[in-house]
Design a protein around this motif. Structure first.
Motif, PDB file in Angstrom:
ATOM      1  N   LYS A   2       0.846  -1.196   0.000  1.00  0.00           N
ATOM      2  CA  LYS A   2       0.000   0.000   0.000  1.00  0.00           C
ATOM      3  C   LYS A   2       0.885   1.252   0.000  1.00  0.00           C
ATOM      4  CE  LYS A   2      -2.801   0.566   3.496  1.00  0.00           C
ATOM      5  NZ  LYS A   2      -3.821   0.324   4.510  1.00  0.00           N
ATOM      6  N   GLY A   3       1.941   1.168   0.801  1.00  0.00           N
ATOM      7  CA  GLY A   3       2.880   2.281   0.896  1.00  0.00           C
ATOM      8  C   GLY A   3       3.569   2.545  -0.432  1.00  0.00           C
ATOM      9  N   ALA A   6       1.211   4.304  -2.906  1.00  0.00           N
ATOM     10  CA  ALA A   6       1.053   5.727  -2.555  1.00  0.00           C
ATOM     11  C   ALA A   6       2.290   6.519  -2.971  1.00  0.00           C
ATOM     12  CB  ALA A   6       0.811   5.859  -1.055  1.00  0.00           C
ATOM     13  N   ALA A   7       3.471   5.960  -2.672  1.00  0.00           N
ATOM     14  CA  ALA A   7       4.716   6.662  -3.001  1.00  0.00           C
ATOM     15  C   ALA A   7       4.872   6.762  -4.526  1.00  0.00           C
ATOM     16  CB  ALA A   7       5.906   5.915  -2.387  1.00  0.00           C
ATOM     17  N   ILE A 110       5.177   5.446   5.744  1.00  0.00           N
ATOM     18  CA  ILE A 110       5.716   4.643   4.634  1.00  0.00           C
ATOM     19  C   ILE A 110       7.221   4.642   4.814  1.00  0.00           C
ATOM     20  CG2 ILE A 110       6.065   4.581   2.133  1.00  0.00           C
ATOM     21  CD1 ILE A 110       3.449   6.064   1.801  1.00  0.00           C
ATOM     22  N   SER A 111       7.848   3.495   4.635  1.00  0.00           N
ATOM     23  CA  SER A 111       9.295   3.453   4.867  1.00  0.00           C
ATOM     24  C   SER A 111      10.032   4.271   3.797  1.00  0.00           C
ATOM     25  CB  SER A 111       9.789   2.013   4.852  1.00  0.00           C
ATOM     26  OG  SER A 111       9.721   1.508   3.548  1.00  0.00           O
TER      27      SER A 111
ATOM     28  N   TYR B  73       8.950   3.615  11.090  1.00  0.00           N
ATOM     29  CA  TYR B  73       8.061   4.520  10.357  1.00  0.00           C
ATOM     30  C   TYR B  73       6.595   4.417  10.775  1.00  0.00           C
ATOM     31  CZ  TYR B  73       7.362   0.383   7.405  1.00  0.00           C
ATOM     32  OH  TYR B  73       7.076  -0.877   6.950  1.00  0.00           O
ATOM     33  N   ARG B 103      -2.460  10.700   0.448  1.00  0.00           N
ATOM     34  CA  ARG B 103      -2.122   9.327   0.023  1.00  0.00           C
ATOM     35  C   ARG B 103      -0.873   8.819   0.748  1.00  0.00           C
ATOM     36  NH1 ARG B 103      -4.298   7.632  -5.519  1.00  0.00           N
ATOM     37  NH2 ARG B 103      -5.843   9.218  -5.973  1.00  0.00           N
ATOM     38  N   LEU B 104       0.119   9.700   0.882  1.00  0.00           N
ATOM     39  CA  LEU B 104       1.351   9.267   1.552  1.00  0.00           C
ATOM     40  C   LEU B 104       1.102   8.961   3.028  1.00  0.00           C
ATOM     41  CD1 LEU B 104       3.969  11.702  -0.048  1.00  0.00           C
ATOM     42  CD2 LEU B 104       3.784   9.238  -0.419  1.00  0.00           C
ATOM     43  N   LEU B 106      -1.561   7.469   3.889  1.00  0.00           N
ATOM     44  CA  LEU B 106      -2.435   6.285   3.785  1.00  0.00           C
ATOM     45  C   LEU B 106      -3.838   6.557   4.330  1.00  0.00           C
ATOM     46  CD1 LEU B 106       0.191   3.594   4.963  1.00  0.00           C
ATOM     47  CD2 LEU B 106      -0.235   4.414   2.641  1.00  0.00           C
TER      48      LEU B 106
END
Lengths: 262, 307
Positions: A2-3, A6-7, A110-111, B73, B103-104, B106
């Motif tokens: 998911k991350g 998005a990225a 997000i990592s 994170y 979005r980032l 989530l």
């Protein structure tokens, strides 16, 4: 994942909204069309008899046929592409520092690994797009100016060589991301690219025996392997390209993860 | 109470420069902690360490009981932040910048962007590219990015920068609402004590990387110097008459008489009586309180000398 989505979405938006995308497409299109036109002029030197500069440049083309024309298209990617791809890699990473937006990417759920990987993927897609522009616009230009010696089989073979040249060139442009990140902008990677281009020219022209072991010379050696004066790359050459790319990617990931982002 | 933000001997050295030197503090749930210091005092470095953007040379910090480090994170899910001047992607509009952050972070609900645009009054500018925003609206966009996900913790570095007076009041009211009504823990840095003391429940003063003082608003008022300021038609004679009655009196740079004893400050009528009886009736008598900026400058000056 998911991350990552998005990225990747965020990176796509940034690229699509930037002028840089259109500037690079136009530049690569222009170069591709110009190569076709030079071949056309070399076929019809009487058209530019008054312009000594153009006719001199066109005379470098040598044979005006499809195999020669394809070699020029490969060289566009191996030389100008290396510079262009490295620059846009630097832009994707370096702009976060020059626009001071990097801090918005550092404390997200997000990592940072995903952020960097999504940047690399957008760079790769962008480079592939530019390569396709060069090849197919070159093809169209060649057909329009009626370059002799067309063969479908040759065109497919040329596309395969072009594709592998593109892959090698893209791999070698990725380490620029590390220089853009640790240099916090464009200056360091641009300096790095210029230095690499100078060293490559020097090695290919002056020390051909070393060229297969200098990664940035490998795409040019590969795509021009049919030419008698060119040293052929060896298996180790390709391993060095992969290794260089890998080091660049790992270095960039490590920088984003461990270096102070002050 | 729950300690939401904790730093334990947090230290950061850049070569020989001790940017942050052994800062230990804690902020409880729903508290607004004002982190006050001059430029270069170590405020931003501390906030960057709290956000995992730079690693401490020694010491550690915790948010919601979890240790802060760049790889953790998941921690940032409930943390909103604004570090120094907020910058946004110049070629993207206000809405696109916020949509990207949504979005980032989530966040699934697409109307989150509309809500935050409305909250920060960015409606008229939602289709304007970030590069064309005024400084105040760029700051609002930065704050919008910090609060878009309704975080439990807010780390804000000089959020009032570039805002007009109405904007400053609006942001102050919003932060108070977050803390008082939603239990949001807010760590906010500033170099303006007068502004931060209006809404922070506790204030820490940092100077040259060290935490000099922590106090709540009441303590802060007690720490501030107060004096009784007097004027008469003959201050030098009046001074001797007051001194004869046992009060330590001085003459200020402005030529007024000043008494700093608590008794005189609490009972100015006694001083007035003394002066009237001596034949020097006061033409002015007031309790003067040291302003917050003077107090702040005196504090950091006492603690190590301003540079």
């Amino acid at each position: 994942m998911k991350g990552f989505y998005a990225a990747f979405w965020a990176e796509s938006l940034k690229v699509c909204r930037s002028k840089m995308l259109w500037i690079t497409i136009l530049t690569f299109s222009f170069i591709s069309v110009m190569i076709g036109l030079f071949v056309f002029i070399s076929m019809h030197p009487e058209l530019v008899s008054d312009s000594s500069v153009i006719s001199t440049k066109a005379s470098f083309i040598g044979r005006a046929d499809w195999p020669t024309y394809f070699i020029f298209l490969y060289q566009v990617i191996a030389a100008i592409g290396l510079m262009g791809f490295s620059f846009l890699t630097s832009w994707v990473f370096g702009r976060e520092y020059s626009d001071r937006t990097v801090k918005d990417l550092l404390a997200l759920p997000i990592s940072r690994f995903m952020i960097v990987i999504s940047k690399f993927i957008i760079v790769i897609i962008w480079c592939i797009l530019l390569s396709l522009v060069v090849f197919f616009l070159g093809l169209i230009t060649g057909i329009i100016v009626k370059i002799p010696g067309w063969s479908g089989e040759n065109a497919i073979q040329a596309f395969l060589i072009f594709t592998l040249t593109t892959i090698l060139t893209i791999m070698l442009s990725l380490p620029s991301a590390f220089f853009a990140s640790c240099g916090r902008g464009y200056l360091l990677p641009i300096g790095f690219i210029i230095l690499i281009m100078i060293i490559t020219q020097f090695i290919v022209a002056g020390l051909p025996g070393i060229a297969p072991f200098f990664p940035w010379a490998v795409p040019a050696l590969y795509c021009c392997a049919g030419e008698p004066e060119i040293t052929h790359p060896e298996a180790i050459s390709y391993i060095l390209v992969v290794f260089t790319s890998f080091i660049g990617i790992i270095g960039t990931l490590a920088w984003w993860r461990y270096a102070d982002q002050s | 109470m729950d300690e939401i933000i904790i730093t334990e001997a947090l230290t950061k050295h850049f070569g020989k420069v001790k940017a942050v030197n052994g800062i230990s503090l804690s902020v409880d749930k729903g508290e607004i902690y004002g982190f006050l210091g001059l430029n270069g005092a170590g405020k931003t470095t501390t906030i960057r360490m709290l956000l995992g953007m730079i690693g401490p040379t020694s010491g550690e910090s915790f948010l919601n009981g979890k240790k802060v480090h760049a790889g953790n994170y998941e921690l940032w899910k409930n943390v909103g932040y604004l570090v120094e001047i907020p910058y946004s992607y110049p070629d993207l509009t206000v809405r696109e910048n916020l949509e990207m952050i949504r979005r980032l972070r989530l966040i699934r609900e697409p109307d989150t962007v509309d809500n935050v645009i409305e909250k920060l009054q960015l409606g008229p500018y939602h289709d304007r590219k970030a590069k064309n925003l005024s400084q105040g609206n760029a700051q609002r966009l930065g704050i919008a990015k910090a609060i878009i996900h309704n975080p439990d913790i807010l780390l804000l570095d000089e959020p009032a920068n570039g805002l007009d007076p109405a904007g400053i009041v609006e942001i102050r009211e919003m932060l108070l609402d977050f803390a008082l009504n939603k239990g949001v823990t807010i760590f906010i840095s500033s170099h303006i004590l007068g502004e931060i003391s209006r809404f922070a429940s506790r204030i820490g003063i940092i100077h040259e990387g060290r935490l000099l003082q922590e106090s709540d608003t009441e303590q802060l008022n007690r720490f501030r110097k107060r004096c009784l300021q007097i004027n008469t038609h003959n201050n030098s004679s009046a001074e001797s008459k007051i001194a004869e009655k046992g009060f330590a009196v001085t003459i200020s740079e402005g030529g007024f008489l000043e008494i700093t004893t608590d008794e005189a400050i609490a009972n100015p009528d006694i001083i007035a009586t003394i002066l009237v009886q001596a034949g020097y009736p006061p033409t002015m008598l007031k309790v003067e309180e040291e302003d917050l900026e003077s107090y702040f400058l005196r504090t950091i000056s006492t603690a190590g000398g301003m540079k």
